[in-house]
Design an enzyme around this catalytic site. Structure first.
Site, PDB file in Angstrom:
ATOM      1  N   ARG A 174       0.725  -1.171   0.028  1.00  0.00           N
ATOM      2  CA  ARG A 174       0.157   0.113   0.068  1.00  0.00           C
ATOM      3  C   ARG A 174       0.856   1.184   0.005  1.00  0.00           C
ATOM      4  NH1 ARG A 174      -4.502  -0.548   3.925  1.00  0.00           N
ATOM      5  NH2 ARG A 174      -5.286  -1.277   2.188  1.00  0.00           N
ATOM      6  N   TYR A 175       2.089   1.076   0.747  1.00  0.00           N
ATOM      7  CA  TYR A 175       2.641   2.255   0.720  1.00  0.00           C
ATOM      8  C   TYR A 175       4.022   2.162   0.076  1.00  0.00           C
ATOM      9  CZ  TYR A 175       0.402   3.181   5.199  1.00  0.00           C
ATOM     10  OH  TYR A 175      -0.825   3.338   6.242  1.00  0.00           O
ATOM     11  N   ARG A 182       7.475  -0.343   1.590  1.00  0.00           N
ATOM     12  CA  ARG A 182       7.043  -1.264   2.435  1.00  0.00           C
ATOM     13  C   ARG A 182       5.956  -2.008   2.396  1.00  0.00           C
ATOM     14  NH1 ARG A 182       5.849   3.503   4.272  1.00  0.00           N
ATOM     15  NH2 ARG A 182       4.276   3.982   5.920  1.00  0.00           N
ATOM     16  N   CYS A 192      -3.776 -17.588  15.279  1.00  0.00           N
ATOM     17  CA  CYS A 192      -3.371 -16.678  16.517  1.00  0.00           C
ATOM     18  C   CYS A 192      -3.777 -17.576  17.648  1.00  0.00           C
ATOM     19  CB  CYS A 192      -4.335 -15.513  16.624  1.00  0.00           C
ATOM     20  SG  CYS A 192      -4.339 -14.376  15.152  1.00  0.00           S
ATOM     21  N   CYS A 213      -9.162 -12.378  18.947  1.00  0.00           N
ATOM     22  CA  CYS A 213      -9.763 -11.280  19.304  1.00  0.00           C
ATOM     23  C   CYS A 213     -11.042 -10.751  18.915  1.00  0.00           C
ATOM     24  CB  CYS A 213      -8.864  -9.997  19.287  1.00  0.00           C
ATOM     25  SG  CYS A 213      -7.120 -10.350  19.613  1.00  0.00           S
ATOM     26  N   CYS A 252     -11.059  -7.912  16.074  1.00  0.00           N
ATOM     27  CA  CYS A 252     -10.001  -8.317  15.324  1.00  0.00           C
ATOM     28  C   CYS A 252     -10.383  -7.457  13.482  1.00  0.00           C
ATOM     29  CB  CYS A 252      -9.527  -9.528  14.989  1.00  0.00           C
ATOM     30  SG  CYS A 252      -7.949  -9.722  13.625  1.00  0.00           S
ATOM     31  N   ARG A 281      -8.917  -8.249  10.898  1.00  0.00           N
ATOM     32  CA  ARG A 281      -8.987  -9.335   9.717  1.00  0.00           C
ATOM     33  C   ARG A 281      -9.811 -10.517  10.478  1.00  0.00           C
ATOM     34  NH1 ARG A 281      -3.193  -8.338   9.686  1.00  0.00           N
ATOM     35  NH2 ARG A 281      -2.927  -6.594   8.282  1.00  0.00           N
ATOM     36  N   ASP A 304     -11.569  -0.102  13.360  1.00  0.00           N
ATOM     37  CA  ASP A 304     -11.703  -0.178  11.896  1.00  0.00           C
ATOM     38  C   ASP A 304     -13.325  -0.548  11.719  1.00  0.00           C
ATOM     39  OD1 ASP A 304      -9.368   0.502  10.694  1.00  0.00           O
ATOM     40  OD2 ASP A 304      -8.587  -1.874  11.196  1.00  0.00           O
ATOM     41  N   ASP A 342      -7.081   4.025  10.080  1.00  0.00           N
ATOM     42  CA  ASP A 342      -6.488   3.568   9.086  1.00  0.00           C
ATOM     43  C   ASP A 342      -7.918   3.676   8.153  1.00  0.00           C
ATOM     44  OD1 ASP A 342      -4.941   2.113   7.320  1.00  0.00           O
ATOM     45  OD2 ASP A 342      -4.726   0.361   9.008  1.00  0.00           O
ATOM     46  N   LYS A 383      -2.953   4.632   7.017  1.00  0.00           N
ATOM     47  CA  LYS A 383      -2.971   5.267   8.388  1.00  0.00           C
ATOM     48  C   LYS A 383      -2.994   6.860   8.423  1.00  0.00           C
ATOM     49  CE  LYS A 383      -0.928   1.074  10.302  1.00  0.00           C
ATOM     50  NZ  LYS A 383      -0.660   0.573   9.018  1.00  0.00           N
TER      51      LYS A 383
HETATM   52  C1  LIG Z   1       0.227  -0.509   8.946  1.00  0.00           C
HETATM   53  C2  LIG Z   1       0.684  -0.902   7.583  1.00  0.00           C
HETATM   54  C3  LIG Z   1       2.175  -0.743   7.353  1.00  0.00           C
HETATM   55  C4  LIG Z   1       3.059  -0.358   8.137  1.00  0.00           C
HETATM   56  O1  LIG Z   1       2.893   1.008   8.444  1.00  0.00           O
HETATM   57  P1  LIG Z   1       3.773   2.007   9.391  1.00  0.00           P
HETATM   58  O2  LIG Z   1       3.062   2.927   9.562  1.00  0.00           O
HETATM   59  O3  LIG Z   1       5.060   2.208   8.741  1.00  0.00           O
HETATM   60  O4  LIG Z   1       4.147   1.014  10.735  1.00  0.00           O
HETATM   61  C5  LIG Z   1       2.359  -1.278   5.876  1.00  0.00           C
HETATM   62  N1  LIG Z   1       1.452  -1.750   5.207  1.00  0.00           N
HETATM   63  C6  LIG Z   1       0.367  -2.013   5.409  1.00  0.00           C
HETATM   64  C7  LIG Z   1      -0.612  -2.343   4.653  1.00  0.00           C
HETATM   65  C8  LIG Z   1      -0.147  -1.463   6.606  1.00  0.00           C
HETATM   66  O5  LIG Z   1      -1.324  -1.763   7.102  1.00  0.00           O
HETATM   67  S1  SF4 Z   2      -6.048  -8.718  16.553  1.00  0.00           S
HETATM   68 FE1  SF4 Z   2      -6.494 -10.206  14.999  1.00  0.00          FE
HETATM   69  S2  SF4 Z   2      -4.555 -11.046  14.266  1.00  0.00           S
HETATM   70 FE2  SF4 Z   2      -3.896  -9.949  15.903  1.00  0.00          FE
HETATM   71  S3  SF4 Z   2      -3.917 -11.657  17.633  1.00  0.00           S
HETATM   72 FE3  SF4 Z   2      -5.961 -10.881  17.459  1.00  0.00          FE
HETATM   73  S4  SF4 Z   2      -7.145 -12.072  16.255  1.00  0.00           S
HETATM   74 FE4  SF4 Z   2      -5.141 -12.399  15.885  1.00  0.00          FE
END
Ligand SMILES: *Cc1c(COP(=O)(O)O)cnc(C)c1O
Ligand code: SF4
Length: 383
Positions: free
Chosen positions: A110-111, A114, A123, A127, A130, A132, A291, A328, A335
């Protein structure tokens, strides 16, 4: 290298492997996954919970379950299914559009510089809030060896990537061998400068952090680990030990919290959390606004709540105890920081500021460029 990971995968399934199963794997097999197991410790009505668990799986490590003091306390809320999950009128399955920014299965780019690699679907605890939620614990996406290798190949052929973040699910639930394979493969790529692991294991299943694991991790520096604590009660002797082992391995530790209604949505709780984190050598990094994930509406706070917490921390406690509060962006904008208003006005000749106590101060500005010659513009005498 490819044959190595196939070897690992085969080994996991072989009969003789059971003999050398490490303690943490055995503990993990004893997690609580069925609502009726709650009755071991609490008298609650669990009738309707099976329908929740059918949609969103339940899993709580014995360790985390034992942190619950009473029904509906901040620990309970994070890990025990609630009927409210099925009554969420809002929210979507993938609000951050992670699938849309995914050039290869499980990898989100996305960025500019990175990527986030989802390397695990499981996990130590699922949670309830979560992001995801659509995916953890469900074999919807098969993160097979081939899928992981394809993610690594994507990083190899994309020179802009200097920072790789291993996420999931929880990467530290993979076997030591697989973790080492991933780190070694990524470290061998010349343009990858830093590696990061995002994990909740030090908080939810601290026994996974073994000296053996730390000896592997420290071979692949610079490696950063972001942990995930949401409430001061999660900082125990065991989780402190886990973070201490990681810190002793030279790994800088950051924390990512989620702002959760009824768990940590007040300044006192959050102040206690961030101060305790610093005592176990973890630096607060992000505080996430929830989110818009389907099934998590009951955890959502208003944004004013988060801003108030940041205001109540800033200036009142160590500067580096204050996390960055972010949303986000829905739809995949990344973010975005939310900062309380300390800048009252930005004028030609001065900046007007408000300090943490609300008092005003002015700071004079230097004149705008052009009126001042930059070093480059100063005429140089040519001899
Ligand atoms: C959070 C995230 C990152 C890392 O973001 P930082 O602000 O550098 O910690 C990288 N890729 C994705 C898709 C993310 O959601
Ligand atoms: S927040 Fe989601 S990915 Fe993170 S430990 Fe909890 S269940 Fe797993």
């Amino acid at each position: 290298m490819e044959s190595h990971i196939f070897f690992v995968a085969r080994k996991c399934h072989s009969a003789c492997y059971n003999k050398m199963v490490e303690g943490w794997k055995k503990s993990l097999s004893e997690c609580i996954t069925k609502p009726h197991q709650l009755l071991e410790k609490f008298s609650v009505d669990i009738k309707a919970l099976d329908s929740v668990v059918a949609k969103y799986p339940m899993k709580v490590s014995r360790y985390y379950f034992n942190l619950i003091e009473e029904v509906d306390d901040p620990i309970w809320k994070q890990c025990i299914p609630s009927l409210l999950e099925l009554q969420d009128p809002y929210g979507t399955e993938d609000p951050l559009n992670e699938e849309g920014d995914s050039p290869t299965t499980g990898l989100v780019h996305r960025y500019p510089d990175r990527v986030l690699m989802c390397v695990s679907n499981s996990c130590a605890m699922y949670c309830r809030f979560c992001t995801r939620k659509r995916r953890v614990g469900l074999p919807l996406i098969n993160l097979s060896t081939e899928v992981l290798l394809e993610q690594i190949r994507y990083v190899q052929r994309t020179p802009a990537i200097r920072d790789v973040l291993l996420s999931g699910g929880d990467p530290l639930l993979l076997s030591d061998n697989t973790i080492e394979f991933l780190l070694k493969s990524l470290r061998a790529i010349p343009h990858v400068e830093i590696l990061r692991i995002g994990t909740r294991v030090p908080c939810t299943f601290p026994e996974r952090i073994t000296p053996k694991l730390c000896n592997i991790l420290k071979k692949y520096h610079p490696l950063y680990v972001n942990v995930h604590f949401n409430h001061p009660k999660e900082i125990t002797e065991e989780s402190s030990r886990a973070c201490g082992l990681l810190a002793d391995a030279g790994i800088p530790l950051g924390n990512q919290s989620v702002l959760l209604k009824g768990v940590n949505d007040d300044s006192e709780t959050m102040k206690s959390l961030v101060q305790k984190l610093l005592k176990i050598r973890v630096k607060p990094y992000y505080l996430f606004q929830m989110d818009l994930v389907k099934g998590t509406y009951h955890f959502r706070t208003r944004v004013e709540t988060g801003l108030k917490i940041i205001e109540d921390l800033t200036g009142y406690t160590s500067g580096f105890a204050v996390p960055r509060y972010v949303i986000d962006a829905p739809g995949g904008g990344g973010k975005i920081p939310l900062i309380p208003r300390y800048l009252v006005s930005l004028e030609e000749n001065q900046v007007v500021l408000k300090n943490y106590e609300g008092k005003q101060f002015t700071y004079p500005q230097i004149p705008k460029e052009k009126q001042v010659l930059s070093p480059m513009e100063v005429p140089v005498k040519v001899p």
